[in-house]
Write a protein that holds these residues in place. Structure first.
Motif, PDB file in Angstrom:
ATOM      1  N   ASN A 141      11.801  -0.150 -61.515  1.00  0.00           N
ATOM      2  CA  ASN A 141      12.171  -1.514 -61.877  1.00  0.00           C
ATOM      3  C   ASN A 141      11.036  -2.470 -61.531  1.00  0.00           C
ATOM      4  OD1 ASN A 141      13.601  -3.760 -62.669  1.00  0.00           O
ATOM      5  ND2 ASN A 141      14.630  -3.989 -60.701  1.00  0.00           N
ATOM      6  N   LYS A 142      10.738  -2.612 -60.249  1.00  0.00           N
ATOM      7  CA  LYS A 142       9.710  -3.559 -59.824  1.00  0.00           C
ATOM      8  C   LYS A 142       8.342  -3.193 -60.379  1.00  0.00           C
ATOM      9  CE  LYS A 142       7.743  -5.695 -55.678  1.00  0.00           C
ATOM     10  NZ  LYS A 142       7.766  -5.740 -54.191  1.00  0.00           N
ATOM     11  N   ARG A 143       7.994  -1.921 -60.345  1.00  0.00           N
ATOM     12  CA  ARG A 143       6.687  -1.472 -60.833  1.00  0.00           C
ATOM     13  C   ARG A 143       6.803  -0.761 -62.189  1.00  0.00           C
ATOM     14  NH1 ARG A 143       6.668  -0.814 -55.285  1.00  0.00           N
ATOM     15  NH2 ARG A 143       4.932  -1.853 -54.198  1.00  0.00           N
ATOM     16  N   ARG A 144       7.821  -1.118 -62.953  1.00  0.00           N
ATOM     17  CA  ARG A 144       8.052  -0.455 -64.230  1.00  0.00           C
ATOM     18  C   ARG A 144       6.910  -0.644 -65.234  1.00  0.00           C
ATOM     19  NH1 ARG A 144      13.196  -2.599 -66.427  1.00  0.00           N
ATOM     20  NH2 ARG A 144      11.835  -4.184 -67.327  1.00  0.00           N
ATOM     21  N   PRO A 145       6.292  -1.835 -65.371  1.00  0.00           N
ATOM     22  CA  PRO A 145       5.175  -1.956 -66.319  1.00  0.00           C
ATOM     23  C   PRO A 145       4.030  -0.999 -66.012  1.00  0.00           C
ATOM     24  CG  PRO A 145       5.969  -4.126 -65.688  1.00  0.00           C
ATOM     25  CD  PRO A 145       6.655  -3.138 -64.785  1.00  0.00           C
ATOM     26  N   MET A 146       3.703  -0.864 -64.721  1.00  0.00           N
ATOM     27  CA  MET A 146       2.629   0.062 -64.347  1.00  0.00           C
ATOM     28  C   MET A 146       3.039   1.499 -64.629  1.00  0.00           C
ATOM     29  SD  MET A 146      -0.437   0.118 -63.322  1.00  0.00           S
ATOM     30  CE  MET A 146      -1.659   1.229 -62.659  1.00  0.00           C
ATOM     31  N   ALA A 147       4.303   1.836 -64.345  1.00  0.00           N
ATOM     32  CA  ALA A 147       4.787   3.189 -64.622  1.00  0.00           C
ATOM     33  C   ALA A 147       4.743   3.497 -66.110  1.00  0.00           C
ATOM     34  CB  ALA A 147       6.218   3.348 -64.088  1.00  0.00           C
ATOM     35  N   ASN A 148       5.117   2.521 -66.929  1.00  0.00           N
ATOM     36  CA  ASN A 148       5.041   2.716 -68.375  1.00  0.00           C
ATOM     37  C   ASN A 148       3.607   2.930 -68.842  1.00  0.00           C
ATOM     38  OD1 ASN A 148       7.617   2.665 -69.792  1.00  0.00           O
ATOM     39  ND2 ASN A 148       7.888   0.627 -68.921  1.00  0.00           N
ATOM     40  N   GLY A 149       2.687   2.137 -68.280  1.00  0.00           N
ATOM     41  CA  GLY A 149       1.286   2.280 -68.672  1.00  0.00           C
ATOM     42  C   GLY A 149       0.705   3.631 -68.304  1.00  0.00           C
ATOM     43  N   LEU A 150       1.011   4.095 -67.084  1.00  0.00           N
ATOM     44  CA  LEU A 150       0.491   5.393 -66.651  1.00  0.00           C
ATOM     45  C   LEU A 150       1.104   6.528 -67.446  1.00  0.00           C
ATOM     46  CD1 LEU A 150       0.454   4.882 -62.770  1.00  0.00           C
ATOM     47  CD2 LEU A 150      -1.524   5.050 -64.288  1.00  0.00           C
ATOM     48  N   ALA A 151       2.414   6.443 -67.713  1.00  0.00           N
ATOM     49  CA  ALA A 151       3.066   7.495 -68.489  1.00  0.00           C
ATOM     50  C   ALA A 151       2.545   7.527 -69.921  1.00  0.00           C
ATOM     51  CB  ALA A 151       4.579   7.293 -68.481  1.00  0.00           C
ATOM     52  N   ALA A 152       2.343   6.349 -70.501  1.00  0.00           N
ATOM     53  CA  ALA A 152       1.839   6.290 -71.872  1.00  0.00           C
ATOM     54  C   ALA A 152       0.411   6.805 -71.982  1.00  0.00           C
ATOM     55  CB  ALA A 152       1.918   4.854 -72.388  1.00  0.00           C
ATOM     56  N   ALA A 153      -0.341   6.783 -70.869  1.00  0.00           N
ATOM     57  CA  ALA A 153      -1.719   7.274 -70.896  1.00  0.00           C
ATOM     58  C   ALA A 153      -1.793   8.777 -71.129  1.00  0.00           C
ATOM     59  CB  ALA A 153      -2.434   6.920 -69.591  1.00  0.00           C
ATOM     60  N   GLY A 154      -0.672   9.485 -70.940  1.00  0.00           N
ATOM     61  CA  GLY A 154      -0.681  10.921 -71.203  1.00  0.00           C
ATOM     62  C   GLY A 154      -0.963  11.260 -72.646  1.00  0.00           C
ATOM     63  N   SER A 155      -0.542  10.396 -73.555  1.00  0.00           N
ATOM     64  CA  SER A 155      -0.772  10.652 -74.975  1.00  0.00           C
ATOM     65  C   SER A 155      -2.258  10.692 -75.323  1.00  0.00           C
ATOM     66  CB  SER A 155      -0.044   9.595 -75.818  1.00  0.00           C
ATOM     67  OG  SER A 155      -0.351   9.729 -77.185  1.00  0.00           O
ATOM     68  N   PRO A 156      -3.060   9.653 -74.981  1.00  0.00           N
ATOM     69  CA  PRO A 156      -4.486   9.739 -75.298  1.00  0.00           C
ATOM     70  C   PRO A 156      -5.226  10.818 -74.529  1.00  0.00           C
ATOM     71  CG  PRO A 156      -4.019   7.776 -74.007  1.00  0.00           C
ATOM     72  CD  PRO A 156      -2.699   8.337 -74.440  1.00  0.00           C
ATOM     73  N   VAL A 157      -4.738  11.187 -73.336  1.00  0.00           N
ATOM     74  CA  VAL A 157      -5.386  12.282 -72.604  1.00  0.00           C
ATOM     75  C   VAL A 157      -5.348  13.558 -73.438  1.00  0.00           C
ATOM     76  CG1 VAL A 157      -5.155  13.817 -70.618  1.00  0.00           C
ATOM     77  CG2 VAL A 157      -5.032  11.347 -70.296  1.00  0.00           C
ATOM     78  N   PHE A 158      -4.177  13.861 -73.988  1.00  0.00           N
ATOM     79  CA  PHE A 158      -4.068  15.052 -74.814  1.00  0.00           C
ATOM     80  C   PHE A 158      -4.768  14.878 -76.152  1.00  0.00           C
ATOM     81  CE2 PHE A 158      -1.002  16.484 -71.773  1.00  0.00           C
ATOM     82  CZ  PHE A 158      -1.029  17.863 -71.887  1.00  0.00           C
ATOM     83  N   LEU A 159      -4.819  13.624 -76.653  1.00  0.00           N
ATOM     84  CA  LEU A 159      -5.532  13.393 -77.904  1.00  0.00           C
ATOM     85  C   LEU A 159      -7.003  13.741 -77.766  1.00  0.00           C
ATOM     86  CD1 LEU A 159      -5.850  12.297 -80.760  1.00  0.00           C
ATOM     87  CD2 LEU A 159      -6.034  10.007 -79.792  1.00  0.00           C
ATOM     88  N   CYS A 160      -7.603  13.375 -76.625  1.00  0.00           N
ATOM     89  CA  CYS A 160      -9.018  13.679 -76.412  1.00  0.00           C
ATOM     90  C   CYS A 160      -9.279  15.173 -76.478  1.00  0.00           C
ATOM     91  CB  CYS A 160      -9.477  13.128 -75.062  1.00  0.00           C
ATOM     92  SG  CYS A 160      -9.609  11.337 -74.995  1.00  0.00           S
ATOM     93  N   ALA A 161      -8.304  15.965 -76.034  1.00  0.00           N
ATOM     94  CA  ALA A 161      -8.478  17.418 -76.056  1.00  0.00           C
ATOM     95  C   ALA A 161      -8.049  18.026 -77.386  1.00  0.00           C
ATOM     96  CB  ALA A 161      -7.677  18.044 -74.915  1.00  0.00           C
ATOM     97  N   LEU A 162      -6.960  17.513 -77.968  1.00  0.00           N
ATOM     98  CA  LEU A 162      -6.400  18.145 -79.158  1.00  0.00           C
ATOM     99  C   LEU A 162      -7.216  17.894 -80.411  1.00  0.00           C
ATOM    100  CD1 LEU A 162      -2.569  17.593 -78.697  1.00  0.00           C
ATOM    101  CD2 LEU A 162      -3.826  19.727 -78.562  1.00  0.00           C
ATOM    102  N   SER A 163      -7.861  16.728 -80.512  1.00  0.00           N
ATOM    103  CA  SER A 163      -8.626  16.450 -81.723  1.00  0.00           C
ATOM    104  C   SER A 163      -9.805  17.406 -81.900  1.00  0.00           C
ATOM    105  CB  SER A 163      -9.107  14.995 -81.703  1.00  0.00           C
ATOM    106  OG  SER A 163      -9.875  14.714 -82.847  1.00  0.00           O
ATOM    107  N   PRO A 164     -10.709  17.530 -80.916  1.00  0.00           N
ATOM    108  CA  PRO A 164     -11.778  18.528 -81.082  1.00  0.00           C
ATOM    109  C   PRO A 164     -11.251  19.949 -81.059  1.00  0.00           C
ATOM    110  CG  PRO A 164     -11.888  17.547 -78.888  1.00  0.00           C
ATOM    111  CD  PRO A 164     -10.876  16.766 -79.658  1.00  0.00           C
TER     112      PRO A 164
END
Length: 435
Positions: free
Chosen positions: A116-139
């Motif tokens: 709740n209190k730190r929900r924006p930061m939690a959302n940002g960190l969780a959403a960062a998982g998508s581009p992490v895998f994108l960097c690996a999956l594209s090449p």
């Protein structure tokens, strides 16, 4: 199709777009036909939102995610044996799309329950998982296509999707507080609706849903076509696929940064305007990307698109959580995704049709940018003129008062909804958006 839970479906879409040229040669089809693969997948991801909401409210996050991981893997494995584009629509689009939907929505609901209190930061960190895998999956997708063809690549990606089941196993549900033997009977839990339609009475929710539906018309179009755009300019296949890696790398840092900024005490009440700015920035990046005439120009476009895309990914569900609250979020997100499904079915195929008719990629990027810009204007103007003019007679206590037909136990609210404790008889509220 994406190695883990994805947000709004982008990782899988951007990864599979590497195989578009090969699929076009194999089946003798055009851009619009291949774009239907990503469009159907996104439509399943969005259109099955209410179904996912009902499943989560009925069975919980962990079982739903386990089933989703199995379905997503089965769809990609089955796609590797397809002999026609229609079969790819059914396997990669429908089956894998449904599996990813059953992974995507529970992950967001679980975040909302834990933070709740730190929900924006939690959302940002969780959403960062998508581009992490994108960097690996594209090449990786390009390497798999070069060595094993698109069929072997789909088969291996299907195996990677089984890791979604591992992620699901980590979704530990919250436990209710235990009652001591002498504290009397245990309080009854408030009845939970499988799908709460009362969110449509909230003007903030209606405006948000309208703006988000317009946004997805153009949001996913550039990532789908940027690789083919580069190849059309004569860029080698490996370098063209590397554009998605650049986009994903920038996206990795943009999402947690946006979450951190949104979580600041002075910024969080205005997060809806920050989200509108992110949409405007994304649309403007699309318009400037249409002027790229070489590989360097596309690299610059991917950098700025990655920043704006990361901001949108980190903020869109945080804003929705703040608008509807924790209790109604599981239903609200399903309904929003259902409304966006129609736009998703129109976006990439319309870009493909435009490309087939004109053979000019610039027009596709201009169309996508105009749609995202329009959505930002709808959100900011709707919020400013419609939401902020609420009757002043409604007190703060009345706005946060729970529905009359729901009995809320204070201990359950503290345990499951992570609200702030009461101090000196006054409820301490966390900052929300102006909506």
């Amino acid at each position: 199709m994406g190695g883990a839970v994805i947000d709004e479906g982008p990782t899988g879409i951007k990864a599979v777009s590497v195989f578009f040229k090969e699929l076009m040669r194999e089946f003798g089809i055009g851009y619009s036909d291949t774009a239907w693969i990503s469009s159907i997948l996104l439509a399943m991801l969005y259109g099955t939102g209410p179904l996912c909401s009902v499943c989560v409210n009925r069975f919980g996050c962990r079982p739903v995610m386990l089933a989703g991981g199995l379905l997503a893997s089965l769809g990609m494995v089955s796609a590797s044996f397809c002999g026609s584009i229609i079969q790819l629509y059914l396997t990669t689009g429908v089956l894998t799309g449904l599996g990813l939907a059953l992974n995507f929505q529970p992950s967001l609901i679980m975040l909302n329950r834990y933070f709740n209190k730190r929900r924006p930061m939690a959302n940002g960190l969780a959403a960062a998982g998508s581009p992490v895998f994108l960097c690996a999956l594209s090449p990786l997708g390009q390497v798999l296509q070069d060595h094993y063809g698109w069929r072997g690549g789909f088969l291996i990606l299907g195996g990677l999707l089984l890791n979604c089941c591992v992620c699901a196993a980590l979704m530990r549900p919250l436990e209710a507080p235990r009652q001591s033997s002498g504290s009397g009977p245990a309080p009854q839990r408030p009845p939970r609706r499988l799908l709460d339609l009362s969110v449509f009475r909230d003007r903030g929710f209606v405006i948000y849903a309208l703006a988000a539906s317009i946004m997805v018309l153009g949001l996913f179009v550039p990532p789908v076509f940027v690789v083919s755009y580069a190849k059309d300019l004569g860029v080698p296949d490996t370098q063209a696929a590397f554009l998605l890696t650049i986009l994903g790398f920038v996206d990795i840092f943009a999402r947690p940064t946006a979450g951190f900024i949104t979580g600041l005490k002075k910024v969080r009440p205005y997060s809806v305007y920050l989200f509108s700015f992110a949409m405007f920035f994304n649309g403007f990046a699309d318009l400037t990307g249409s002027t790229a005439s070489n590989y360097g120009g596309l690299v610059v476009f991917c950098i700025f698109f990655g920043i704006s895309y990361g901001m949108v990914g980190a903020l869109q569900f945080e804003v929705l959580m703040a608008i509807v609250g924790t209790q109604k979020f599981s239903s609200a997100i399903g309904l929003v995704l259902l409304l966006e499904a129609i736009a998703v079915l129109i976006g990439p195929p319309s870009g493909g049709k435009l490309l087939d008719a004109t053979h000019v990629y610039q027009y596709v990027f201009i169309l996508a940018g105009a749609e995202v810009l329009a959505s930002s204007l709808v959100l900011v103007l709707g919020n400013f003129f419609c939401i902020r003019k609420r009757p002043e007679t409604a007190t703060e206590e009345e706005r946060h008062k729970p529905p009359e037909d729901v009995r809320v136990d204070s201990r359950e609210v503290e345990q499951f909804l992570k609200t702030e404790p009461e101090k000196n008889g006054e409820v301490v509220h966390t900052p929300e958006t102006s909506v």
